[in-house]
Design a protein around this motif. Structure first.
Motif, PDB file in Angstrom:
ATOM      1  N   ARG A  34       0.742  -1.264   0.016  1.00 36.49           N
ATOM      2  CA  ARG A  34      -0.027  -0.106  -0.162  1.00 36.49           C
ATOM      3  C   ARG A  34       0.844   1.195   0.076  1.00 36.49           C
ATOM      4  NH1 ARG A  34      -5.080  -1.146   4.116  1.00 36.49           N
ATOM      5  NH2 ARG A  34      -6.017  -2.938   2.944  1.00 36.49           N
ATOM      6  N   ASP A  35       2.032   1.329   0.704  1.00 38.29           N
ATOM      7  CA  ASP A  35       2.794   2.466   0.814  1.00 38.29           C
ATOM      8  C   ASP A  35       3.597   2.511  -0.464  1.00 38.29           C
ATOM      9  OD1 ASP A  35       4.262   4.465   2.236  1.00 38.29           O
ATOM     10  OD2 ASP A  35       6.241   3.073   1.357  1.00 38.29           O
ATOM     11  N   LEU A  36       3.860   1.520  -1.140  1.00 38.27           N
ATOM     12  CA  LEU A  36       4.505   1.683  -2.583  1.00 38.27           C
ATOM     13  C   LEU A  36       3.337   2.186  -3.541  1.00 38.27           C
ATOM     14  CD1 LEU A  36       6.629  -1.406  -3.319  1.00 38.27           C
ATOM     15  CD2 LEU A  36       7.358   0.772  -2.788  1.00 38.27           C
ATOM     16  N   LEU A  37       1.960   1.794  -3.540  1.00 37.47           N
ATOM     17  CA  LEU A  37       0.984   2.210  -4.121  1.00 37.47           C
ATOM     18  C   LEU A  37       0.712   3.808  -4.211  1.00 37.47           C
ATOM     19  CD1 LEU A  37      -1.698  -0.600  -4.114  1.00 37.47           C
ATOM     20  CD2 LEU A  37      -0.146   0.055  -6.036  1.00 37.47           C
ATOM     21  N   GLU A  38       0.583   4.294  -2.762  1.00 36.70           N
ATOM     22  CA  GLU A  38       0.545   5.611  -2.558  1.00 36.70           C
ATOM     23  C   GLU A  38       1.761   6.505  -2.996  1.00 36.70           C
ATOM     24  OE1 GLU A  38       0.289   6.112   1.729  1.00 36.70           O
ATOM     25  OE2 GLU A  38      -1.827   4.923   1.914  1.00 36.70           O
ATOM     26  N   ARG A  39       2.716   6.053  -3.132  1.00 42.10           N
ATOM     27  CA  ARG A  39       3.962   6.979  -3.450  1.00 42.10           C
ATOM     28  C   ARG A  39       3.944   6.789  -5.103  1.00 42.10           C
ATOM     29  NH1 ARG A  39       9.240   5.090  -0.089  1.00 42.10           N
ATOM     30  NH2 ARG A  39       8.760   5.624   1.870  1.00 42.10           N
ATOM     31  N   ALA A  40       3.516   5.603  -5.574  1.00 42.27           N
ATOM     32  CA  ALA A  40       3.344   5.621  -7.090  1.00 42.27           C
ATOM     33  C   ALA A  40       2.164   6.645  -7.531  1.00 42.27           C
ATOM     34  CB  ALA A  40       3.081   4.310  -7.445  1.00 42.27           C
ATOM     35  N   GLY A  41       1.295   6.775  -6.818  1.00 40.29           N
ATOM     36  CA  GLY A  41      -0.046   7.402  -7.116  1.00 40.29           C
ATOM     37  C   GLY A  41       0.440   9.078  -7.054  1.00 40.29           C
ATOM     38  N   SER A  42       1.176   9.385  -6.184  1.00 38.38           N
ATOM     39  CA  SER A  42       1.613  10.679  -5.914  1.00 38.38           C
ATOM     40  C   SER A  42       2.488  11.355  -7.138  1.00 38.38           C
ATOM     41  CB  SER A  42       2.248  10.815  -4.541  1.00 38.38           C
ATOM     42  OG  SER A  42       3.001  12.217  -4.173  1.00 38.38           O
ATOM     43  N   ARG A  43       3.545  10.522  -7.348  1.00 38.73           N
ATOM     44  CA  ARG A  43       4.138  10.656  -8.440  1.00 38.73           C
ATOM     45  C   ARG A  43       3.667  10.640  -9.678  1.00 38.73           C
ATOM     46  NH1 ARG A  43       8.013   6.750  -6.208  1.00 38.73           N
ATOM     47  NH2 ARG A  43       7.262   5.424  -7.411  1.00 38.73           N
ATOM     48  N   ALA A  44       2.515  10.068  -9.898  1.00 35.13           N
ATOM     49  CA  ALA A  44       1.874   9.975 -11.318  1.00 35.13           C
ATOM     50  C   ALA A  44       0.928  11.198 -11.228  1.00 35.13           C
ATOM     51  CB  ALA A  44       0.895   8.783 -11.326  1.00 35.13           C
ATOM     52  N   ALA A  45       0.396  11.817 -10.275  1.00 40.26           N
ATOM     53  CA  ALA A  45      -0.347  13.108  -9.821  1.00 40.26           C
ATOM     54  C   ALA A  45       0.750  14.196 -10.252  1.00 40.26           C
ATOM     55  CB  ALA A  45      -0.959  13.236  -8.524  1.00 40.26           C
ATOM     56  N   LYS A  46       1.839  14.380  -9.857  1.00 38.67           N
ATOM     57  CA  LYS A  46       2.738  15.189 -10.244  1.00 38.67           C
ATOM     58  C   LYS A  46       3.105  15.116 -11.546  1.00 38.67           C
ATOM     59  CE  LYS A  46       5.171  15.467  -5.588  1.00 38.67           C
ATOM     60  NZ  LYS A  46       6.186  15.423  -4.680  1.00 38.67           N
ATOM     61  N   LEU A  47       3.363  14.139 -12.304  1.00 35.15           N
ATOM     62  CA  LEU A  47       3.342  14.101 -13.528  1.00 35.15           C
ATOM     63  C   LEU A  47       2.358  14.446 -14.492  1.00 35.15           C
ATOM     64  CD1 LEU A  47       5.359  13.161 -15.808  1.00 35.15           C
ATOM     65  CD2 LEU A  47       4.466  10.835 -15.819  1.00 35.15           C
ATOM     66  N   VAL A  48       1.215  14.283 -14.128  1.00 40.07           N
ATOM     67  CA  VAL A  48       0.112  14.644 -14.949  1.00 40.07           C
ATOM     68  C   VAL A  48      -0.154  16.440 -14.758  1.00 40.07           C
ATOM     69  CG1 VAL A  48      -2.535  14.800 -14.701  1.00 40.07           C
ATOM     70  CG2 VAL A  48      -1.080  12.506 -14.717  1.00 40.07           C
TER      71      VAL A  48
END
Length: 289
Positions: A34-48
């Motif tokens: 879950r921690d990895l998923l949250e970090r990946a989601g944050s990076r994806a949001a910044k990329l968008v």
């Protein structure tokens, strides 16, 4: 208190008790996932967010490019209209001149010489450049040129001597337009308008003297040091009124390298003080020689 006493002390939070439970060995792996998923989601949001900002900048640049293209196309259309108008007027003048006798054509050429002489008299009368009658050191006369300025004048003189003399019906017609309706016709070579003929000679002469100057009269007027038009020295650049569209090289003794009429080659010509916007000096720090 009774509950804590029964459980043997302080009650642990449910999350901690779940981590310590012996029957959930995969719980740590689930938390890590879950921690990895949250970090990946944050990076994806910044990329968008970054992509959206870049798209907005690209749209703004595209809008500016479209506006500049529209301006350039409008200017090109205006230049075409001006060129067509001038060509039409030159053709009309050619037809008019074709009906003139040899004596009348000779009188037209004499009119250009008369206009040149009138400009020289105006220079001497108002104390403008060259009013010292060409005598070195005379009050109100020219300052001694710098070494580079003298070389620039020499190159310009050499170039103007190498130019062919103006001739033919189109050159004479352009002369008629320039003399009979001052300012009505741009400078022509054949059927091609050349409003920058003066600055081109200025730039070439100074380049051969070893100094680069701005390419257009407006840039020269804005970038170079301005000098008193009553104290010019050979090699100075005289910028013509009303809005610095052209510039000419000062040759000394009240003369500049200019075209006496549209269609003619450049040559030393008396400077008309009414045409002068001002003067600039490419090498103000260089001493006179």
């Amino acid at each position: 208190a009774r509950e804590e006493y029964r459980d043997g002390g302080a009650r642990l939070p449910g999350a901690v008790r779940a981590l310590l439970a012996a029957d959930r060995p995969d719980l740590l792996a689930e938390v890590h996932r879950r921690d990895l998923l949250e970090r990946a989601g944050s990076r994806a949001a910044k990329l968008v967010d970054g992509l959206v900002a870049r798209e907005a900048r690209a749209d703004a640049l595209a809008e500016r490019a479209r506006a500049e293209l529209d301006t350039e196309q409008t200017l090109a259309a205006y230049q075409r209209e001006q060129r067509e108008e001038v060509t039409e007027r030159v053709e009309e003048a050619e037809q008019l001149l074709a009906s003139l006798s040899d004596a009348e054509l000779s009188g037209l050429r004499g009119l250009e010489q008369w206009a040149d002489a009138e400009a020289r008299q105006g220079l001497a009368a108002d104390g403008s450049p060259g009013s010292g009658a060409g005598v070195p050191g005379a009050p109100g006369g020219d300052l001694p040129p710098s070494a580079a300025g003298r070389e620039a004048v020499a190159h310009a003189r050499e170039e103007t001597r190498a130019q062919p003399a103006a001739g033919g019906g189109r050159a004479i017609a352009a002369a008629a337009l320039g003399l009979l309706t001052p300012g009505a016709a741009p400078f022509l070579t054949g059927a091609r308008a050349e409003p920058t003929a003066g600055p081109d000679l200025v730039v070439r002469a100074w380049a051969r003297a070893g100094l680069r100057v701005p390419l257009t009269a407006g840039e020269q007027w804005a970038a170079l040091e301005r000098v008193d038009t009553g104290r010019l020295r050979p090699g100075d650049i005289v910028v013509l009124a009303p809005d610095a569209e052209r510039s000419v090289l000062y040759a000394g003794d009240g003369e500049v390298f200019d075209r006496p009429f549209p269609g003619a080659p450049s040559r030393p010509t008396a400077l008309d003080p009414e045409r002068v916007l001002g003067a600039v000096r490419p090498d103000p720090a260089a001493p006179g020689v």
